[in-house]
Write a protein that holds these residues in place. Structure first.
Motif, PDB file in Angstrom:
ATOM      1  N   ARG A 172       0.835  -1.201   0.000  1.00 29.06           N
ATOM      2  CA  ARG A 172       0.000   0.000   0.000  1.00 29.06           C
ATOM      3  C   ARG A 172       0.869   1.250   0.000  1.00 29.06           C
ATOM      4  O   ARG A 172       1.908   1.300   0.660  1.00 29.06           O
ATOM      5  CB  ARG A 172      -0.905  -0.002   1.229  1.00 29.06           C
ATOM      6  CG  ARG A 172      -1.835   1.193   1.312  1.00 29.06           C
ATOM      7  CD  ARG A 172      -2.820   1.026   2.446  1.00 29.06           C
ATOM      8  NE  ARG A 172      -3.567   2.253   2.685  1.00 29.06           N
ATOM      9  CZ  ARG A 172      -4.510   2.373   3.612  1.00 29.06           C
ATOM     10  NH1 ARG A 172      -4.812   1.347   4.377  1.00 29.06           N
ATOM     11  NH2 ARG A 172      -5.148   3.514   3.771  1.00 29.06           N
ATOM     12  N   ARG A 176      -5.648   7.507  -0.157  1.00 24.90           N
ATOM     13  CA  ARG A 176      -6.834   6.654   0.011  1.00 24.90           C
ATOM     14  C   ARG A 176      -8.010   7.542   0.370  1.00 24.90           C
ATOM     15  O   ARG A 176      -7.907   8.410   1.231  1.00 24.90           O
ATOM     16  CB  ARG A 176      -6.607   5.610   1.102  1.00 24.90           C
ATOM     17  CG  ARG A 176      -7.776   4.645   1.299  1.00 24.90           C
ATOM     18  CD  ARG A 176      -7.469   3.651   2.404  1.00 24.90           C
ATOM     19  NE  ARG A 176      -8.578   2.756   2.665  1.00 24.90           N
ATOM     20  CZ  ARG A 176      -8.804   1.619   2.012  1.00 24.90           C
ATOM     21  NH1 ARG A 176      -7.976   1.238   1.054  1.00 24.90           N
ATOM     22  NH2 ARG A 176      -9.840   0.862   2.308  1.00 24.90           N
ATOM     23  N   VAL A 255     -13.901   3.113  -3.207  1.00 20.03           N
ATOM     24  CA  VAL A 255     -12.731   3.583  -2.455  1.00 20.03           C
ATOM     25  C   VAL A 255     -11.552   3.633  -3.403  1.00 20.03           C
ATOM     26  O   VAL A 255     -11.221   2.634  -4.060  1.00 20.03           O
ATOM     27  CB  VAL A 255     -12.423   2.660  -1.264  1.00 20.03           C
ATOM     28  CG1 VAL A 255     -11.119   3.075  -0.592  1.00 20.03           C
ATOM     29  CG2 VAL A 255     -13.576   2.686  -0.260  1.00 20.03           C
ATOM     30  N   ALA A 257      -7.763   3.701  -3.674  1.00 19.24           N
ATOM     31  CA  ALA A 257      -6.576   3.412  -2.874  1.00 19.24           C
ATOM     32  C   ALA A 257      -5.394   3.254  -3.821  1.00 19.24           C
ATOM     33  O   ALA A 257      -5.556   3.230  -5.042  1.00 19.24           O
ATOM     34  CB  ALA A 257      -6.791   2.141  -2.053  1.00 19.24           C
ATOM     35  N   GLN A 258      -4.214   3.156  -3.250  1.00 22.85           N
ATOM     36  CA  GLN A 258      -3.019   3.035  -4.075  1.00 22.85           C
ATOM     37  C   GLN A 258      -2.138   1.897  -3.562  1.00 22.85           C
ATOM     38  O   GLN A 258      -1.760   1.879  -2.391  1.00 22.85           O
ATOM     39  CB  GLN A 258      -2.241   4.350  -4.111  1.00 22.85           C
ATOM     40  CG  GLN A 258      -3.064   5.514  -4.639  1.00 22.85           C
ATOM     41  CD  GLN A 258      -2.222   6.583  -5.308  1.00 22.85           C
ATOM     42  OE1 GLN A 258      -2.399   6.866  -6.478  1.00 22.85           O
ATOM     43  NE2 GLN A 258      -1.310   7.184  -4.570  1.00 22.85           N
ATOM     44  N   HIS A 259      -1.853   0.969  -4.460  1.00 19.32           N
ATOM     45  CA  HIS A 259      -0.966  -0.154  -4.167  1.00 19.32           C
ATOM     46  C   HIS A 259      -0.013  -0.343  -5.350  1.00 19.32           C
ATOM     47  O   HIS A 259      -0.320   0.063  -6.473  1.00 19.32           O
ATOM     48  CB  HIS A 259      -1.750  -1.449  -3.946  1.00 19.32           C
ATOM     49  CG  HIS A 259      -2.612  -1.446  -2.725  1.00 19.32           C
ATOM     50  ND1 HIS A 259      -3.866  -0.856  -2.692  1.00 19.32           N
ATOM     51  CD2 HIS A 259      -2.401  -1.964  -1.478  1.00 19.32           C
ATOM     52  CE1 HIS A 259      -4.393  -1.011  -1.489  1.00 19.32           C
ATOM     53  NE2 HIS A 259      -3.529  -1.678  -0.740  1.00 19.32           N
ATOM     54  N   GLU A 278      -2.269  -0.197  -8.490  1.00 19.70           N
ATOM     55  CA  GLU A 278      -3.560   0.467  -8.277  1.00 19.70           C
ATOM     56  C   GLU A 278      -3.277   1.939  -8.043  1.00 19.70           C
ATOM     57  O   GLU A 278      -2.538   2.304  -7.135  1.00 19.70           O
ATOM     58  CB  GLU A 278      -4.291  -0.127  -7.089  1.00 19.70           C
ATOM     59  CG  GLU A 278      -5.643   0.526  -6.831  1.00 19.70           C
ATOM     60  CD  GLU A 278      -6.354  -0.018  -5.608  1.00 19.70           C
ATOM     61  OE1 GLU A 278      -7.570   0.242  -5.469  1.00 19.70           O
ATOM     62  OE2 GLU A 278      -5.702  -0.693  -4.781  1.00 19.70           O
ATOM     63  N   SER A 280      -5.010   6.037  -8.023  1.00 11.84           N
ATOM     64  CA  SER A 280      -6.240   6.814  -7.944  1.00 11.84           C
ATOM     65  C   SER A 280      -6.815   7.015  -9.336  1.00 11.84           C
ATOM     66  O   SER A 280      -6.091   7.378 -10.268  1.00 11.84           O
ATOM     67  CB  SER A 280      -5.961   8.174  -7.303  1.00 11.84           C
ATOM     68  OG  SER A 280      -7.038   9.059  -7.517  1.00 11.84           O
ATOM     69  N   GLN A 327       1.713   7.521  -8.702  1.00 12.38           N
ATOM     70  CA  GLN A 327       1.113   7.436  -7.375  1.00 12.38           C
ATOM     71  C   GLN A 327       1.458   8.641  -6.511  1.00 12.38           C
ATOM     72  O   GLN A 327       0.624   9.105  -5.732  1.00 12.38           O
ATOM     73  CB  GLN A 327       1.542   6.132  -6.699  1.00 12.38           C
ATOM     74  CG  GLN A 327       0.859   4.913  -7.308  1.00 12.38           C
ATOM     75  CD  GLN A 327       1.341   3.608  -6.717  1.00 12.38           C
ATOM     76  OE1 GLN A 327       2.478   3.496  -6.267  1.00 12.38           O
ATOM     77  NE2 GLN A 327       0.487   2.600  -6.720  1.00 12.38           N
ATOM     78  N   ALA A 331      -1.415  10.985  -5.017  1.00 18.79           N
ATOM     79  CA  ALA A 331      -1.521  11.238  -3.577  1.00 18.79           C
ATOM     80  C   ALA A 331      -1.603  12.732  -3.300  1.00 18.79           C
ATOM     81  O   ALA A 331      -2.365  13.178  -2.432  1.00 18.79           O
ATOM     82  CB  ALA A 331      -0.326  10.627  -2.845  1.00 18.79           C
TER      83      ALA A 331
END
Length: 353
Positions: A172, A176, A255, A257-259, A278, A280, A327, A331
């Motif tokens: 992660r 999020r 949701v 999220a970022q992974h 993953e 946004s 990412q 963020a």
């Protein structure tokens, strides 16, 4: 000798684009898709210049341009004031086309290139690597099936069923938030996007083709905007804009999220698209990044197969670096749209200006 040069798991927009690129250059390709029908869920809509270049390479750029809405620019507002305006340069267009339609164009292109390339209702359950091939076990509508390929590309999405079995980590990263989204008819849709970075949370307004508009609202702490009345009330309270919603409208909640996978290659298996990262969904960044990665991967596969094992280290380095950059950007954008007290809002407004 393996049956296929490349087996792709997943017929989403990234897997489909890769299949088209490889087939155009004469490789033997098969796509395994567990669904038997098209995925019509509303998802990404933004196509940036790198993504458009990828669609051109796959042979559908002209069709996309003819159907998409060309976004002329956008503006950022806060507390009902315009803080910044942006106009997109003609050579750096942002096109708006809902993902189901983009995927449909890619499927048609794939069908034209190879009518039998896709196996629908095919769930890949196991991968076993050998010295010269990957042995694939799958469940199909006609029963169990075994396939072999020189390279397997796993493009089965964020909730990949195969990633864990490859002993690849899924970490992660910052960013999020929960959102609610709804597409509605709008006779005055225009060609500009508007982002409302409000104290109570972000409200996004994007024009869509065919006289429609997408509204996206960031949920506040403990807020649930799946009810139509609550969704409409949140938009009006934050922006002062009253919208009319049909009685059967149902906002979709999700949701963001970022992974990121710790690596994207394992021997003869490659992770691609959302299976690898993953990001946004603001602006369709994940889909566009997946397409750019697909173009880079296709180049390496075409250069090597079927004679030799592709050199994938450089592809992996580029893919991980690009995902990390995207990412970090996402963020930051998510933080700018978070609910915040007035001192933070004022600082944010100064930064935007």
């Amino acid at each position: 000798m393996p049956e296929h040069d490349v087996l792709i798991v997943g017929a989403g927009p990234v897997g489909l684009l890769l299949a088209c690129l490889l087939l155009q250059d004469g490789l033997r390709v098969v796509v395994c898709e567990r669904r038997t029908d098209a995925d019509d869920r509303t998802r990404a809509i933004g196509i940036h210049r790198p993504g458009l270049d990828a669609l051109d390479a796959a042979g559908i750029g002209v069709d996309v341009r003819s159907e998409a809405l060309r976004l002329r620019g956008g503006e950022v507002r806060s507390r009902r004031r315009t803080l910044a305006m942006l106009t997109f340069a003609p050579d750096r267009p942002v096109l708006i086309l809902p993902q189901p339609r983009t995927s449909a164009l890619l499927r048609s292109r794939l069908q034209a290139l190879s009518p039998d390339a896709t196996i629908s209702g095919c769930t890949v359950t196991a991968l076993r690597q050998a010295a010269d091939a990957v042995h694939v076990t799958a469940e199909t509508t006609e029963g169990p099936r075994e396939l072999t390929a020189s390279i397997v590309v796993v493009a089965d999405g964020v909730r990949s069923r195969l990633r864990g079995g490859l002993d690849i980590g899924w970490r992660r990263h910052a960013g999020r938030a929960a959102y609610s989204m709804l597409d509605i008819d709008d006779r005055e849709v225009g060609e500009r996007a508007v982002l409302h970075c409000e104290p109570a949370g972000l409200v996004e307004s994007f024009p869509l083709p065919d006289g429609r508009r997408r509204w996206v609202v960031r949920n506040g702490r403990g807020e649930d905007l799946r009810r139509t009345d609550d969704f409409r009330a949140a938009i009006e309270a934050r922006t002062g804009i009253g919208i009319e919603l049909p009685p059967d409208a149902e906002p979709t909640s999700f949701v963001a999220a970022q992974h990121r996978a710790t690596r994207v290659t394992r021997g003869r298996v490659v992770l691609l698209g959302d299976a690898a990262h993953e990001i946004s969904p603001i602006g369709g960044q994940g889909m566009n990044l997946g397409w750019v990665d697909a173009v880079r991967l296709a180049s390496e596969l075409v250069r090597s197969l079927p004679q030799r094992m592709p050199e994938l280290a450089r592809f992996e380095w580029h893919a991980l670096r690009s995902a990390s950059r995207a990412q970090r950007r996402s963020a930051f954008y998510m933080s700018m749209g978070a609910p915040a007290p007035m001192p933070v809002v004022r600082s944010r407004e100064l930064l935007i200006c």
